[in-house]
Design an enzyme around this catalytic site. Structure first.
Site, short mmCIF file in Angstrom:
data_model
loop_
_atom_site.label_atom_id
_atom_site.label_comp_id
_atom_site.label_asym_id
_atom_site.label_seq_id
_atom_site.Cartn_x
_atom_site.Cartn_y
_atom_site.Cartn_z
N ASP A 18 -28.93 -11.15 -17.30
CA ASP A 18 -29.59 -11.27 -18.38
C ASP A 18 -29.74 -12.47 -19.12
OD1 ASP A 18 -31.15 -10.84 -20.31
OD2 ASP A 18 -31.42 -9.31 -21.03
N TRP A 71 -27.30 -5.56 -25.39
CA TRP A 71 -28.64 -5.31 -26.11
C TRP A 71 -28.87 -4.12 -26.77
CZ3 TRP A 71 -33.79 -6.40 -24.22
CH2 TRP A 71 -34.51 -6.51 -24.94
N LYS A 86 -37.44 -17.83 -26.83
CA LYS A 86 -35.86 -18.28 -27.56
C LYS A 86 -35.92 -19.55 -27.76
CE LYS A 86 -34.86 -13.82 -27.78
NZ LYS A 86 -34.96 -13.03 -28.44
#
Ligand code: LMR
Length: 397
Positions: free
Chosen positions: A211, A130, A246
């Site tokens: 993560d 990311w 999310k």
């Protein structure tokens, strides 16, 4: 004081959203930031969230501060998501969780905590990773390193190279692992491969830093957490930055967590007291509303069922759009086989589009894709798929 400062470069992901908003092309498509869109292109508020908010409006009694680590109810909910409601790890006190401002806040809190106790440790990140990972860990003062991950030729995981590199990571260093729905590639290890990674972690003695931003966007809430269960079963120490932003569609409420798993309740309690110091000196304590929504949903069997249904709807729509994109490109006679897009997990697809193609699509067609070729598949809708496929076929010819 400020006269000689030159501007910072635009953020590679959020900067695209700014450019997209300013674009006047009526056909514009934002395939940049990882935000879910429904078939009409809107980012909806889930119905379970609306119901939880209605309950909160009725029952909330105070706007007094939360504790430094947030509400106990939210922490319990997050632990249930990460390890299952009847996890032995949780029961014996081997996990402590703080509510953080989004998954990014969790990463940063974890990074600062680790810097304090492992000042010389490097953090090893997948290549690619990311775009913000380097910034988050670098600005906490950790030294950055990378391990091989994606193979451009096979458009899959270069597992052998990854494992060999992880075997060579020194004890005491930190290895960042994406639990599922790898960002930006959408390529994940299999359960068997995770098993091997867990074995290497145990033997080599590095600290896994997970993560976990997209739980439920891969296969299901339970399947997606399998890697954590494998590491837990080995009795390893590890930390997790997770996100409910999310999977609950609570992006602007910034709902994340930092969880620390230790060898004993005593060790966890002492280590977690320092996590609290890190939080206190950063933002003091978290905002309440997003965590309260998640807590309200997870504390109700009915709302949990509704949430799981809505999450499945989001996941299924993204999968369907993968198929639409692949078929659309095939129909337009594109030479390249894009079948790999359907094998990738989660919101993102590493499309294989070159940086030149990405720049042309933005300049000529107002289609916004992150440099490197990462597409947010959730940005594709039945209404824009033809325009998108025409444009991609155009740049590839
Ligand atoms: C993304 O990768 O698009 C998301 O995680 C949003 C962000 O903050 O970059």
């Amino acid at each position: 004081m400020f006269n000689d400062i030159s501007p910072a470069p635009a953020d590679p992901i959020l900067g695209l959203t700014e450019a997209f908003k300013a674009d006047t092309n009526p056909n514009k498509i934002n395939l940049g930031v990882g935000v879910y869109k429904d078939a009409s292109g809107a980012t909806p508020i889930l119905s379970c969230v609306k119901k939880a908010e209605a309950t909160l409006l009725e029952t909330e009694k105070t706007k007094g501060y939360l504790p430094i680590n947030g509400s106990a109810g939210y922490a319990k909910g997050v632990q249930g998501l990460l390890f299952g409601a009847d996890s032995g790890l949780v029961a014996v006190g081997r996990v402590a969780t703080a509510h953080t401002p989004g998954g990014t806040g969790g990463l940063r809190v974890g990074a600062e905590f680790l810097k304090k106790f492992r000042p010389d440790a490097k953090i090893w990140m997948s290549n690619p990773t990311w775009a913000n990972h380097k910034g988050v860990f670098g600005s906490a003062g950790l030294e950055l390193a990378s391990y091989p991950y994606y193979c451009a030729e096979t458009r899959g995981l270069d597992f052998e190279a990854m494992l060999a590199a992880l075997k060579a990571v020194p004890a005491g260093d930190i290895v960042l692992l994406h639990v599922t729905c790898h960002n930006p590639t959408g390529v994940d290890p299999t359960v068997e491969q995770w098993q091997q990674i867990a074995e290497v972690a145990g033997e080599a003695g590095w600290l896994p830093f997970f993560d976990f931003a997209y739980q439920g966007f891969g296969v299901s809430v339970e399947e997606d957490r399998k890697p954590l269960e494998l590491f837990a079963a080995k009795g390893l120490e590890f930390v997790v930055a997770s996100s409910c932003s999310k999977n609950f569609g609570l992006y602007n409420e910034r709902v994340g967590g930092f969880s620390l798993v230790g060898h004993s309740a005593e060790a966890v309690s002492a280590a977690f007291s320092h996590v609290k110091s890190v939080i206190r000196t950063n933002y003091s304590n978290p905002a309440s509303h997003g965590g309260a929504i998640v807590d309200t949903i997870l504390a109700s069997a009915e709302l949990t069922q509704e949430w799981l249904g809505e999450l499945a709807e989001m996941r299924d729509r993204i999968k369907a759009m993968r198929g639409v994109l692949v078929a659309g490109l095939q129909q337009r006679g594109v030479d390249m086989d894009f079948g790999f897009i359907e094998r990738q997990n989660g919101m993102f697809s590493f499309s294989g589009l070159s940086d030149e193609a990405v720049a042309t699509l933005q300049a000529d067609q107002a289609i916004y894709i992150v440099k490197g070729g990462r597409i947010n598949v959730a940005g594709i809708t039945p209404g824009n798929a033809d325009y998108l496929c025409d444009a991609i076929a155009g740049v590839l010819k």
